[in-house]
Design an enzyme around this catalytic site. Structure first.
Site, PDB file in Angstrom:
ATOM      1  N   LYS A  35      -2.486  -2.788   7.712  1.00 19.31           N
ATOM      2  CA  LYS A  35      -1.535  -1.705   7.962  1.00 19.31           C
ATOM      3  C   LYS A  35      -0.372  -2.155   8.834  1.00 19.31           C
ATOM      4  O   LYS A  35      -0.529  -3.004   9.705  1.00 19.31           O
ATOM      5  CB  LYS A  35      -2.256  -0.553   8.669  1.00 19.31           C
ATOM      6  CG  LYS A  35      -3.356   0.069   7.864  1.00 19.31           C
ATOM      7  CD  LYS A  35      -2.806   1.217   7.043  1.00 19.31           C
ATOM      8  CE  LYS A  35      -3.859   2.232   6.724  1.00 19.31           C
ATOM      9  NZ  LYS A  35      -3.680   3.509   7.348  1.00 19.31           N
TER      10      LYS A  35
ATOM     11  N   GLU B 283      -2.027   5.217  -7.498  1.00 18.13           N
ATOM     12  CA  GLU B 283      -1.452   6.102  -6.493  1.00 18.13           C
ATOM     13  C   GLU B 283      -0.320   6.906  -7.128  1.00 18.13           C
ATOM     14  O   GLU B 283       0.523   6.353  -7.836  1.00 18.13           O
ATOM     15  CB  GLU B 283      -0.894   5.202  -5.367  1.00 18.13           C
ATOM     16  CG  GLU B 283      -0.687   5.889  -4.063  1.00 18.13           C
ATOM     17  CD  GLU B 283      -1.945   5.961  -3.182  1.00 18.13           C
ATOM     18  OE1 GLU B 283      -3.041   5.541  -3.627  1.00 18.13           O
ATOM     19  OE2 GLU B 283      -1.815   6.463  -2.059  1.00 18.13           O
TER      20      GLU B 283
ATOM     21  N   LYS C 208       0.855  -1.184   0.000  1.00 21.43           N
ATOM     22  CA  LYS C 208       0.000   0.000   0.000  1.00 21.43           C
ATOM     23  C   LYS C 208       0.890   1.233   0.000  1.00 21.43           C
ATOM     24  O   LYS C 208       1.514   1.580   0.998  1.00 21.43           O
ATOM     25  CB  LYS C 208      -0.904   0.000   1.226  1.00 21.43           C
ATOM     26  CG  LYS C 208      -1.882   1.143   1.217  1.00 21.43           C
ATOM     27  CD  LYS C 208      -2.951   0.937   2.293  1.00 21.43           C
ATOM     28  CE  LYS C 208      -3.990   2.029   2.219  1.00 21.43           C
ATOM     29  NZ  LYS C 208      -3.417   3.370   2.464  1.00 21.43           N
TER      30      LYS C 208
HETATM   31  O1  JCF Z   1      -1.400   1.694  -2.744  1.00 21.58           O
HETATM   32  C1  JCF Z   1      -2.412   2.199  -2.320  1.00 21.58           C
HETATM   33  N1  JCF Z   1      -2.345   3.243  -1.533  1.00 21.58           N
HETATM   34  C2  JCF Z   1      -3.753   1.622  -2.676  1.00 21.58           C
HETATM   35  C3  JCF Z   1      -4.933   2.315  -2.364  1.00 21.58           C
HETATM   36  C4  JCF Z   1      -3.815   0.406  -3.343  1.00 21.58           C
HETATM   37  C5  JCF Z   1      -5.042  -0.130  -3.687  1.00 21.58           C
HETATM   38  O2  JCF Z   1      -5.093  -1.288  -4.334  1.00 21.58           O
HETATM   39  C6  JCF Z   1      -6.249   0.551  -3.392  1.00 21.58           C
HETATM   40  C7  JCF Z   1      -6.173   1.782  -2.716  1.00 21.58           C
HETATM   41  C8  JCF Z   1      -7.389   2.447  -2.445  1.00 21.58           C
HETATM   42  C9  JCF Z   1      -8.573   1.876  -2.834  1.00 21.58           C
HETATM   43  N2  JCF Z   1      -7.425   0.007  -3.773  1.00 21.58           N
HETATM   44  C10 JCF Z   1      -8.585   0.660  -3.497  1.00 21.58           C
HETATM   45  C11 JCF Z   1      -9.830   0.040  -3.911  1.00 21.58           C
END
Ligand code: JCF
Length: 779
Positions: free
Chosen positions: A319, A179, A121
């Site tokens: 997290k 992102e 993430k």
């Molecule tokens: O890398 C991220 N911050 C990230 C945010 C990755 C994801 O696959 C996400 C997200 C926010 C929403 N997927 C969703 C549906």
């Protein structure tokens, strides 16, 4: 070919290279070639402005500044993710997923597991990119999920966002989500550049990415190292694949950057393994992440699960514990180190950061306190990354209380009350000294200061120094506090009665300690120099000093310019060494150590290589006479072949060897009596140390293993690795950590692995320990 055709050709080629570089991570041409093509395209476009299109790679430079961003409605809302911190919360999520799906019921034991996609993430900002017929037409921030801001011009400047999709078969309408972030390296570079121009620096890569992306002036965005990573799709005019990973892999083929860490997990336990693996590699990843994201891989299953309020039921963010926390700065105390440096330490209201309670943080020095603008009572951001000591990152100015106090460096040492002085940085350049204030403050008390004395003794007895076993920090503190030891020399007058009276010492441990002290009396010169704890003299420098000068006397007498002939010894260190041995108290302690039975093992002559390492020209070049560098010095010596001739030469003589302004500079330099005296003293000492003027550097085959590189691997039984290394080095060999074709010989003990294998592969000479020992006998 006309201009239009060439323009299209160049764009296609540049797009392809961009794709290979940013998406596939397989650059196909060198950067200079890319730049050349890019400039050709730029030139053609400026000749034919009517041919410029928005999807040209030249359009990543930004556009005219906006006065405001317009609003964008997301046809399909951009959702946020639910969070989990504990493993059990994740298993709970999996249970909800399994229960929510109508899984084929079959064998009870072959419990139907749900497959998940796994990805890190990223700590950045979510954006949406809209492609129509393969062309990027809009970029938008997430905003509140329903309405965002139109940042089309800004996203076009991001190098790895495709302006046009590659290949064929993409849906006519395709909204890509992902992102925007800044790599750790990009962030460091940006902050360094900001400092240079006096601009504002950013607290972390996320803030830097946000500040860069939401710029009304897209030219600024273009200058920032932003990157994009795609993690999903929004609107789409026809389905792409039947799984989430299938979608991403297809998007990658169309030129979209996706995570290199994307994996599939067969069940939730594999998700937990992934979480732990990424967690362990977190510090080594090139970008910051705050967790990992798991998504049900089957898109059919995703549809079946649907949404709950603002979150999908088919995805979750697992997290990591936060690395940053807010807390209060209760006080700043000052610690005194081994060399007397008085360093500020933050005392914090205890706070849990990434699972560990933090109550103290280093502040490095007073310049750092000033840079942070820190006041006692402030709320501060604390960061703990990996095993690094916690750091104060930032002050939250909005929360500064009215009674906040400035941080003041004390005038007197908090331990011994001696004066605290600011260090001065002395720069000698072009024959002149300039003095500026250093960042470090020092207690002048030296060994009279309890803190410095304790640290000095802890260092003196440490394994790589005098190697006195059985004397831990607690015992050193007792010895100092009880007044039994006032210098390292006093260790050698300790008797049984004094030791056994110490806390934690019984009959046997006391005897052992005294034996260890006695056994330490015959150190090598290098160990002894290291043990003295001269500021800035580590093990390597100590070895260099010992090997080159051969005796403690010479090391102590050497003038700073003479010391700078040694590899890795610069002026700063040279002056530290000189000051140390000039100090009355230090001289007394060294004299006492020798009186009390210390015998240096391997004192000898000046090393022949060092003796040959200088020349008259080299010495002149080091004097820093304006305009006279190594070449000038060589020309000078070619005409005037002794220092005396050079000192007494008049302008006419000098101009025969040098250009006018160099000649004048030499004359002016030696007209200052102190300069001439210093040059004579340095020359006299170099000659006394066995230097002989040669016109150029000469390498002498001084020792039997000079020029050879050896590698030690596996365990040795009859001597420690350190001792073996010391032995080899004393015979002139270099000891390296890895095997290569340049390795002369490998000593392999039991347990040797890959290094031995590599040595055999390369056909190198390999000795076992016995062979090694007999070899040493022959030297
Ligand atoms: O890398 C991220 N911050 C990230 C945010 C990755 C994801 O696959 C996400 C997200 C926010 C929403 N997927 C969703 C549906």
């Amino acid at each position: 070919m006309n201009a239009q055709q060439r323009i299209l050709e160049l764009r296609a080629e540049l797009d392809l290279h961009n794709y290979r570089y940013h998406v596939l991570d397989e650059p196909s041409i060198p950067d200079v070639e890319y730049d050349r093509l890019f400039h050709e395209l730029k030139a053609l476009e400026s000749e034919h402005p009517e041919l410029v299109t928005a999807d040209s790679p030249t359009q990543r430079v930004g556009n005219v500044a906006l006065t405001a961003f317009s609003q964008v409605r997301h046809e399909i809302p951009m959702l946020s993710l639910g969070n989990a911190f504990e493993d059990d919360e994740l298993r709970e999520f999996d249970r909800r997923v399994t229960d929510g799906l109508d899984l084929p019921s079959g064998d009870l034991f072959a419990a139907a597991a749900v497959e998940y996609s796994c990805e890190p993430k990223l700590d950045g900002l979510a954006v949406s990119l809209l492609y129509q017929d393969g062309a990027l037409v809009r970029g938008a921030t997430r905003g509140d999920g329903t309405t965002g801001e139109d940042i089309s011009v800004n996203v076009r400047t991001i190098r790895n966002v495709p302006l046009k999709l590659q290949g064929t078969g993409w849906p006519a309408v395709l909204e890509v989500r992902g992102e925007v972030y800044m790599s750790k390296a990009g962030f460091e570079r940006l902050n360094a550049a900001q400092l240079e121009v006096g601009g504002k620096t950013f607290a972390n890569p996320r803030n830097a990415a946000a500040g860069s992306l939401r710029q009304l002036d897209s030219k600024i965005t273009a200058s920032r190292p932003l990157e994009f990573c795609c993690y999903g799709i929004g609107q789409v005019s026809h389905d792409i694949a039947s799984t989430h990973i299938g979608n991403l892999e297809q998007l990658k083929k169309w030129g979209m950057p996706i995570s290199r860490e994307l994996k599939v997990a067969k069940n939730i336990e594999q998700c937990l393994e992934y979480y732990r693996d990424i967690g362990a590699r977190r510090a080594a990843l090139p970008y910051e992440i705050d967790g990992v994201v798991f998504k049900v891989n089957s898109l059919g299953a995703q549809r079946e699960l649907g949404f709950r309020a603002r979150e999908p039921r088919w995805a979750i963010a697992h997290k990591f514990p936060a690395m940053e926390e807010l807390t209060e700065l209760l006080d700043v105390e000052f610690q005194v180190g081994r060399t007397g440096a008085v360093t500020p330490v933050a005392r914090l209201k205890p706070v849990k950061v990434a699972g560990v309670t933090v109550a103290n943080a280093t502040l490095h020095n007073m310049d750092e306190v000033a840079r942070l603008g820190l006041m006692i009572g402030d709320t501060v951001v604390i960061r703990r990354a990996g095993d690094v000591i916690p750091q104060v990152m930032q002050v939250v100015l909005e929360r500064r209380p009215a009674e906040a106090r400035a941080v003041q460096i004390p005038d007197a040492c908090p331990v011994c009350g001696s004066q605290v002085e600011r260090t001065q940085l002395v720069k000698r350049s072009k024959g002149k000294e300039t003095v500026s204030e250093g960042a470090v403050y020092r207690c002048v008390g030296r060994l009279a200061c309890g803190a410095q004395l304790k640290q000095a003794i802890i260092h003196f007895v440490s394994r790589r120094a005098m190697d006195i076993d059985g004397l831990g920090e607690k015992s050193v503190e007792q010895l100092v506090d009880e007044g039994l030891v006032a210098s390292p020399a006093d260790l050698y007058t300790l008797d049984y009665e004094a030791v056994v009276a110490l806390e934690g010492f019984a009959e046997l441990s006391s005897k052992n300690l005294l034996a260890a002290i006695d056994n330490s009396k015959r150190p090598s010169l290098a160990r002894f120099i290291y043990a003295l704890g001269i500021p800035d003299v580590g093990e390597e420098t100590a070895k260099v000093l010992a090997r080159a000068l051969g005796s403690l006397q010479r090391v102590g007498e050497a003038l700073p310019p003479v010391l700078t002939y040694l590899p890795d010894v610069g002026m700063e260190v040279a002056y530290e060494i000189h000051r140390f041995f000039e100090d009355e108290h230090n001289r007394t302690v060294i004299a006492q150590l020798l009186e009390r039975g210390l015998q240096l093992q391997d004192e000898g002559e000046v090393h022949p290589e060092y003796a040959a390492s200088t020349s008259l020209a080299g010495m002149i070049a080091k004097l820093d006479i304006p305009f006279v560098g190594p070449t000038g010095a060589q020309k000078l010596v070619a005409k005037l072949d002794s220092l005396e001739k050079i000192i007494s030469a008049d302008g006419i003589d000098l101009r025969q060897a040098l250009a006018a302004r160099q000649a004048d500079a030499v004359r002016e330099y030696f007209l200052v009596p102190e300069n001439a005296a210093q040059a004579r003293a340095v020359e006299a000492q170099l000659l006394a140390f066995g230097m002989h003027w040669t016109s150029s550097k000469r390498v002498v085959e001084g020792l039997p293993l000079t020029g050879q590189t050896w590698v030690l691997t596996g365990s040795l039984e009859q001597m420690s690795r350190d001792v073996a290394k010391e032995k080899l080095e004393s015979f002139g060999a270099k000891v390296a950590g890895s095997v290569s074709a340049k390795t002369h010989c490998v000593v392999a003990g039991p347990g040797a692995g890959s290094k031995l294998a590599k040595a055999n592969e390369l056909g190198l000479k390999v000795l076992d320990e016995d062979q090694f020992l007999s070899f040493l006998q022959t030297l």
